[in-house]
Structures are given as C-alpha cells and as structure tokens.
Design a protein around this motif. Structure first.
Motif, PDB file in Angstrom:
ATOM      1  N   TYR A 163       0.681  -1.136  -0.082  1.00  0.00           N
ATOM      2  CA  TYR A 163       0.084  -0.016  -0.146  1.00  0.00           C
ATOM      3  C   TYR A 163       0.862   1.419  -0.049  1.00  0.00           C
ATOM      4  O   TYR A 163       1.611   1.541   0.942  1.00  0.00           O
ATOM      5  N   LEU A 164       0.894   1.971  -1.071  1.00  0.00           N
ATOM      6  CA  LEU A 164       1.549   3.143  -1.030  1.00  0.00           C
ATOM      7  C   LEU A 164       0.725   4.188  -0.517  1.00  0.00           C
ATOM      8  O   LEU A 164      -0.452   4.793  -1.068  1.00  0.00           O
ATOM      9  N   ASP A 165       1.530   5.053   0.542  1.00  0.00           N
ATOM     10  CA  ASP A 165       0.570   5.808   1.406  1.00  0.00           C
ATOM     11  C   ASP A 165       1.313   7.196   1.218  1.00  0.00           C
ATOM     12  O   ASP A 165       2.642   7.473   1.260  1.00  0.00           O
ATOM     13  N   ILE A 166       0.218   8.218   0.912  1.00  0.00           N
ATOM     14  CA  ILE A 166       0.777   9.463   0.509  1.00  0.00           C
ATOM     15  C   ILE A 166       0.003  10.472   1.598  1.00  0.00           C
ATOM     16  O   ILE A 166      -1.079  10.272   2.084  1.00  0.00           O
ATOM     17  N   SER A 167       0.346  11.821   1.925  1.00  0.00           N
ATOM     18  CA  SER A 167      -0.113  12.791   2.418  1.00  0.00           C
ATOM     19  C   SER A 167      -1.355  13.487   1.750  1.00  0.00           C
ATOM     20  O   SER A 167      -1.583  13.484   0.332  1.00  0.00           O
ATOM     21  N   ARG A 168      -2.249  14.113   2.261  1.00  0.00           N
ATOM     22  CA  ARG A 168      -3.191  14.873   1.578  1.00  0.00           C
ATOM     23  C   ARG A 168      -2.769  15.932   0.863  1.00  0.00           C
ATOM     24  O   ARG A 168      -3.157  16.089  -0.520  1.00  0.00           O
ATOM     25  N   ASP A 169      -1.846  16.765   1.278  1.00  0.00           N
ATOM     26  CA  ASP A 169      -1.058  17.709   0.616  1.00  0.00           C
ATOM     27  C   ASP A 169      -0.329  17.447  -0.514  1.00  0.00           C
ATOM     28  O   ASP A 169      -0.367  17.930  -1.807  1.00  0.00           O
ATOM     29  N   GLU A 170       0.237  16.229  -0.519  1.00  0.00           N
ATOM     30  CA  GLU A 170       1.023  15.532  -1.518  1.00  0.00           C
ATOM     31  C   GLU A 170       0.189  15.170  -2.714  1.00  0.00           C
ATOM     32  O   GLU A 170       0.103  15.409  -3.862  1.00  0.00           O
TER      33      GLU A 170
END
Length: 275
Positions: A163-170
């Motif tokens: 699972y590739l996890d990113i932030s909302r801003d990103e």
C-alpha cells in the motif's frame, strides 16, 4: 565590490550548489535503481528456473505512484514471464459473477511474475467510498478475502500486498500537476475530482481494510510514498528482501523500515500511516 553585486554573487553560488546537489541526488537514485533492477533480473532468473509464481498487489490513493513504481520494476524483466494487470470497470457479465472471478484468470502461472495495479481491494476502497457496492457486498468481501488469499498462498503463489501511502497535501499537488501534464491526461478521471473531498472516507475505508485483511500469510506492507523516488527504491527492496534467489546481495536489498513496514494498528496513531 558593491552590496548588490556581492548579493548577486552569493545567490549565484547558492544556485550552483543547489544544482550540484540535485544532480548528485539524481545520479545516486539512478545508480541505486540500476543495482536493484539487476537484483530483480537475478530474482526472475530463479523464478523461471524454479517455476515459481509471484503475485504483487499495489494499492494506494489516486496519484500515490503505483504506475511509476511498476514501470521501474518491470523495465528490464522478461516480457514473456512478466504481466501487469490493471482491470477497467467490470462489464455487466462480470458484475453478475462471483466478485473474485474476474481476477482469477489473471493469476500467475509457473515461472510468472504478475503485478496488479489495483486489485480486488477496489471493493474495500473506492467501491465502498463511492457507493458502487452494497453493504452486503462489502461485508461478503471481507468474509471471503482472507480465505481466498489463503487458497492462493497454499496453491504455491507468493503473494505480496503493498500500500503506497501519501499525505493529503501531496495528493493535492500531484492531482493538480496531472491536469496540466499532456503526457498524463490518460490518468485523469471523474474519481480524481472526488479524491480530496472524500479524503477522510478513504482513510476510514483504508484503516478497516488493513484491520480486516491483514494476515500472517498475506500481510499489508506500507510504503511512505511522499517521495516518489525513495518509495520506488524501498518498494523494490521490500519485495526483494522477502524472496530467496541465487546471488542475492543482502545489503543492497535491505529496506529502510522507517519508510516500508508491515501494518500494525499502532501506526495509525503514531503518524507512520497518514491520517
């Protein structure tokens, strides 16, 4: 030397240093990626020799970097023994079938590596959030998914779920950049427009998915993907480190466990998994 000229010289030196650092980082990334791609070729040679079956699932929010990661992984692999599966919206016939049925024909045979760019976990994510499945279908999915994956593993398939996890801003930055990039127009979809609006809904669905489908034989492996290049390298290391093959460079494939790690519920509270 005048103050303005001195300031201009300082800015020029700073720009030169920044450019040099950028070029050094780019060269280092390319060198490490090449070394890991060599390890992937070693791995595939062993997979073919041993007639093993490898299935890699990549999940994550829209724009998390699934396409780019798969592209780098398969770049130098044999096209005859490597497949990428990215299924479109199910047909009316497929909708009438058992939910997992459409995926079965794409499972790896002997000597194959198969990469699922999204998978049956669509039901646990986008279908749940966007209302594309009923509550009964959603619950039925979780009643079956662990047994289904258990059957795959017992049949001899090596199953890996990333699972590739990113932030909302990103995600916001990447979706905006995608709109203006003529080479990425094929990636845009109506779902993109709702991704940020439903951020919390997707987070909740993801957390439930982890809790209900993480198992000892098919664990979820989380990759902090805010930096695309680092994520790609760590994803490859995460895969290579979990498989045995001839000529393996153990130090080369050692992953950074602050970036890639198996799911634990406490990571939802300590910030290792994005809110």
């Amino acid at each position: 030397m005048s103050r303005n000229k001195k300031n201009s010289t300082m800015r020029s030196l700073q720009d030169d240093a920044h450019e040099k650092n950028h070029l050094d980082e780019k060269a280092h990334y390319k060198a490490e990626l090449r070394a890991l791609q060599i390890e992937l070729v070693k791995l595939q040679r062993d997979i073919i020799r041993k007639n093993e079956k490898i299935l890699v699932i990549l999940e994550g929010r829209d724009s998390a970097g699934k396409d780019g990661s798969i592209k780098r992984i398969i770049e130098h692999l044999s096209p005859r023994e490597t497949r990428v599966v990215a299924l479109s919206k199910p047909s009316d016939r497929e909708v009438s079938q058992w939910y997992f049925q459409r995926y079965i024909e794409h499972l790896p045979s002997a000597a194959e590596m198969v990469f699922f760019n999204r998978s049956w976990y669509n039901r646990a994510g986008v279908e749940k959030v966007m209302g594309f499945c009923t509550d009964q279908q959603y619950e039925e999915f979780f009643a079956e998914v662990n047994n289904f994956e258990g059957m795959l593993v017992r049949s001899g398939i090596h199953l890996f779920k990333f699972y590739l996890d990113i932030s909302r801003d990103e995600q916001k930055q990447r979706l905006e950049a995608r709109k203006d990039d003529p080479l990425k127009q094929w990636k845009t979809s109506p779902i993109d427009e709702k991704a940020l609006k439903h951020w919390k809904d997707y987070s909740e669905a993801r957390n439930i998915m982890f809790a209900r489908s993480h198992s000892p034989f098919a664990p979820w492996i989380i990759v902090n993907a805010n930096d695309k290049k680092i994520a790609r390298l760590q994803l490859i290391k995460g895969l290579l480190s979990r498989l045995s093959y001839t000529g393996k460079d153990e130090m080369q494939v050692l992953p950074d466990q602050s970036i890639i790690f198996e799911y634990e519920s406490l990571y939802l509270d300590n910030g290792m998994i994005q809110e």
